[in-house]
Design an enzyme around this catalytic site. Structure first.
Site, mmCIF file in Angstrom:
data_model
loop_
_atom_site.group_PDB
_atom_site.id
_atom_site.type_symbol
_atom_site.label_atom_id
_atom_site.label_comp_id
_atom_site.label_asym_id
_atom_site.label_seq_id
_atom_site.Cartn_x
_atom_site.Cartn_y
_atom_site.Cartn_z
ATOM 1 N NE ARG A 7 37.186 -8.070 -14.161
ATOM 2 C CZ ARG A 7 36.400 -7.005 -14.274
ATOM 3 N NH1 ARG A 7 35.996 -6.376 -13.179
ATOM 4 N NH2 ARG A 7 36.033 -6.566 -15.422
ATOM 5 C CE LYS A 57 43.854 5.185 -15.232
ATOM 6 N NZ LYS A 57 43.011 4.645 -16.318
ATOM 7 N N PRO A 114 41.175 0.658 -9.671
ATOM 8 C CG PRO A 114 42.977 -0.771 -9.420
ATOM 9 C CD PRO A 114 41.615 -0.685 -9.998
ATOM 10 C CD GLU A 115 39.325 5.900 -12.559
ATOM 11 O OE1 GLU A 115 39.502 7.099 -12.786
ATOM 12 O OE2 GLU A 115 38.233 5.330 -12.712
ATOM 13 C CG HIS A 138 41.364 -14.348 -6.838
ATOM 14 N ND1 HIS A 138 41.175 -15.162 -7.940
ATOM 15 C CD2 HIS A 138 40.161 -14.252 -6.243
ATOM 16 C CE1 HIS A 138 39.902 -15.522 -8.004
ATOM 17 N NE2 HIS A 138 39.260 -14.994 -6.977
ATOM 18 N NE ARG A 152 35.582 1.536 -21.569
ATOM 19 C CZ ARG A 152 36.896 1.484 -21.494
ATOM 20 N NH1 ARG A 152 37.521 2.263 -20.663
ATOM 21 N NH2 ARG A 152 37.582 0.660 -22.240
ATOM 22 N NE ARG A 159 45.870 13.373 -29.333
ATOM 23 C CZ ARG A 159 46.005 12.382 -28.441
ATOM 24 N NH1 ARG A 159 44.962 11.669 -28.093
ATOM 25 N NH2 ARG A 159 47.177 12.117 -27.925
#
Length: 307
Positions: A115, A61, A2-3, A95, A290, A180
DNA sequence: CGAAAGACCTGTGCGC
DNA sequence: TGCGCACAGGTCTTTC
């Protein structure tokens, strides 16, 4: 996963199927689901019994249900969280972490999360102008007020505006981004800089903007930043459009793994497949435990990549 | 304040 | 067959 587009679809579903109904009971079936709630599972449950949500809102989110006393039920779906609305008599899947029943005896709401990275908590709303009460008990207020400084749940005060909300300021984002000292993809994933973007849509936006994930933020030129921002907006908007119809039935399966956007992916998960622009095989790189997917030709690695 | 690494989770698929 | 391991990855916490 889910984004932002998936979470927005779920918000719309909660607005349609849960807002306005009085909760009979909140049953915590797995304590980890409310681990950040200071009141604990029992306190969480008792704080919700008898309440009626007035709106469903979202930033990035995160989504939350507001109540009329400036308290809110805040939710994050983590990696695998789902909100399921359906016949209260249907079998309980293994779940399901939290179950909400309603006084009207209608469809129940089940927070399901294989999860267990997702979580729910009760919290307070702070800041902004508090919402005016609905004119006649209906849906007078827009579900997601666009105004600046709307009240936000306290635990997400550090979460930056997402690119689809009115409070998002491109100039502020650009200034903070280029200040940044990191790679552009790390920055895109930093929810305190811009919220709602996860690994999938970050790769898609970078592919559309023809930028490599390791590009140092301080070397981005203004035109590149606006190109990137437009790509982020486009990819989120298109995904939202593709998934926006999935929450309208009595049995509502609102989940983040539906893959309804799979056909539109140009980079993510396409290692070895030809780039849709130039035909060069898409490349997969390890990135922050990832993966990052890029076209080696359209998104050339910078001369001095950020490590 | 910013950057980066580690921790938290479990189902799936792979090599041996 | 069964075992270990890599992988999926968002966010909070810790450390510098």
């Amino acid at each position: 996963m889910p984004e932002l587009p998936e979470v927005e679809t779920i918000r719309q579903g909660l607005q349609a199927h849960v807002v306005g109904r009085t909760i009979a009971q909140a049953q915590v079936l797995h304590p980890r689901a409310v681990r950040r709630d200071p009141a604990g599972p029992a306190g969480f449950a008792s704080a919700l019994a008898g309440r009626t949500a007035s709106r469903a809102e979202r930033r990035g989110k995160y989504l939350w249900l507001t109540f009329d006393d400036d308290r809110a039920l805040l939710a994050h779906l983590g990696m695998s969280g789902q909100m399921l609305v359906g016949d209260p008599g249907r079998p309980l899947s293994p779940h399901v972490r939290v179950r909400f029943t309603f006084l009207d005896g209608g469809p129940d709401l089940r927070f399901t999360d294989q999860r267990t990275f997702g979580q729910l908590m009760m919290c307070s709303l702070r800041g902004g102008d508090l919402p005016a009460p609905p004119a006649n008990g209906g849906t007078a207020r827009p579900p997601c007020p666009p105004g600046l400084g709307r009240p936000l749940p306290e635990p997400i005060a550090h979460i930056a505006p997402d690119p689809l909300e009115a409070a998002f300021d491109p100039a502020v984002f650009t200034a903070r981004l280029t200040r940044r000292r990191t790679g552009v993809k790390r920055a895109l994933l930093d929810q305190s800089l811009i919220s709602g973007v996860g690994n999938i849509y970050a790769d898609e936006a970078l592919w559309r903007a023809r930028l490599h994930w390791a590009r140092p933020t301080e070397t981005l030129r203004p035109g590149e930043v606006s190109r990137l921002l437009e790509a982020v907006r486009d990819v989120l908007t298109e995904a939202l459009k593709a998934g926006g119809t999935s929450f309208d039935a009595m049995y509502v399966n609102v989940n983040g793994e539906s893959g309804y956007f799979d056909r539109s992916l140009h980079a993510y998960g396409r290692a070895g497949e030809p780039c849709d622009r130039c035909g060069t095989p898409i490349r997969r790189d390890p990135f922050m435990n990832r993966s990052s997917y890029t076209c080696p030709r359209c998104q050339p690695r910078p001369r001095h990549p950020h490590p």
